[in-house]
Design a protein around this motif. Structure first.
Motif, mmCIF file in Angstrom:
data_model
loop_
_atom_site.group_PDB
_atom_site.id
_atom_site.type_symbol
_atom_site.label_atom_id
_atom_site.label_comp_id
_atom_site.label_asym_id
_atom_site.label_seq_id
_atom_site.Cartn_x
_atom_site.Cartn_y
_atom_site.Cartn_z
ATOM 1 N N GLY A 145 -3.499 1.600 7.003
ATOM 2 C CA GLY A 145 -3.456 1.574 8.457
ATOM 3 C C GLY A 145 -3.543 0.128 8.907
ATOM 4 O O GLY A 145 -3.367 -0.796 8.096
ATOM 5 N N TYR B 217 0.840 -1.190 0.000
ATOM 6 C CA TYR B 217 0.000 0.000 0.000
ATOM 7 C C TYR B 217 0.878 1.244 0.000
ATOM 8 O O TYR B 217 2.010 1.214 0.470
ATOM 9 C CB TYR B 217 -0.910 0.001 1.231
ATOM 10 C CG TYR B 217 -1.878 -1.165 1.262
ATOM 11 C CD1 TYR B 217 -2.970 -1.190 0.415
ATOM 12 C CD2 TYR B 217 -1.690 -2.234 2.128
ATOM 13 C CE1 TYR B 217 -3.860 -2.255 0.431
ATOM 14 C CE2 TYR B 217 -2.568 -3.304 2.160
ATOM 15 C CZ TYR B 217 -3.658 -3.306 1.309
ATOM 16 O OH TYR B 217 -4.535 -4.355 1.328
ATOM 17 N N LYS B 218 0.345 2.336 -0.503
ATOM 18 C CA LYS B 218 1.093 3.601 -0.534
ATOM 19 C C LYS B 218 1.102 4.250 0.843
ATOM 20 O O LYS B 218 0.123 4.159 1.588
ATOM 21 C CB LYS B 218 0.458 4.542 -1.552
ATOM 22 C CG LYS B 218 0.617 4.048 -2.968
ATOM 23 C CD LYS B 218 0.092 5.063 -3.959
ATOM 24 C CE LYS B 218 0.469 4.650 -5.348
ATOM 25 N NZ LYS B 218 -0.564 4.169 -6.162
ATOM 26 N N ILE B 219 2.190 4.914 1.158
ATOM 27 C CA ILE B 219 2.323 5.634 2.422
ATOM 28 C C ILE B 219 1.146 6.595 2.553
ATOM 29 O O ILE B 219 0.807 7.308 1.613
ATOM 30 C CB ILE B 219 3.655 6.411 2.482
ATOM 31 C CG1 ILE B 219 4.834 5.461 2.367
ATOM 32 C CG2 ILE B 219 3.744 7.263 3.736
ATOM 33 C CD1 ILE B 219 5.114 4.625 3.579
ATOM 34 N N GLY B 220 0.538 6.604 3.725
ATOM 35 C CA GLY B 220 -0.585 7.484 3.991
ATOM 36 C C GLY B 220 -1.921 6.919 3.558
ATOM 37 O O GLY B 220 -2.966 7.477 3.857
ATOM 38 N N GLU B 221 -1.926 5.786 2.841
ATOM 39 C CA GLU B 221 -3.167 5.184 2.369
ATOM 40 C C GLU B 221 -3.474 3.870 3.081
ATOM 41 O O GLU B 221 -4.371 3.156 2.675
ATOM 42 C CB GLU B 221 -3.092 4.922 0.858
ATOM 43 C CG GLU B 221 -3.024 6.178 0.035
ATOM 44 C CD GLU B 221 -2.968 5.881 -1.461
ATOM 45 O OE1 GLU B 221 -3.018 4.706 -1.842
ATOM 46 O OE2 GLU B 221 -2.876 6.847 -2.225
#
Length: 124
Positions: free
Chosen positions: A99, A93-97
């Motif tokens: 959790g 997954y992309k950073i910030g997208e």
């Protein structure tokens, strides 16, 4: 409830959040051996590995709770730890997208892919 077939398309759907959390959980429960007995309104775990039976007599929610997801991660054979990347080309997954929920879905996807691979391996 009818579950989708356990195949790479379903695993991608889990990774892409196109499958409800409940369905993703149920796919793992089924693979682990949990079966719901509607007659007695309880879970039958006689086909579940003993270490899972002891820790989770009823199937856990892998997405909502970290401890069962850690156990799931630890149960993936070392040679299968990178299957999402190696077999599916999943780049993460992309950073910030992402959790904890996405991380747990990726764990479920990797575990299910490992399970599929184990089912297709010749027995020695």
């Amino acid at each position: 409830m009818t579950l989708p077939p356990l195949n790479t398309e379903t695993i991608w759907a889990i990774l892409n959040d196109e499958v409800e959390d409940a369905i993703a959980n149920q796919l793992v429960w089924q693979a682990l051996g949990y079966r719901y007995d509607p007659l007695h309104e309880m879970w039958d775990h006689t086909a579940v590995p003993l270490d899972w039976q002891g820790a989770y007599p009823e199937p856990p929610d892998f997405i909502a709770n970290r401890p069962p997801t850690v156990k799931l991660t630890r149960s993936i054979p070392p040679e299968d730890k990178q299957l999402l990347k190696e077999e599916l080309g999943f780049k993460g997954y992309k950073i910030g997208e992402f959790g904890p929920r996405q991380t747990r879905r990726a764990t479920i996807a990797n575990w299910l892919l490992s399970y599929l691979k184990q089912q297709n391996r010749p027995q020695s």
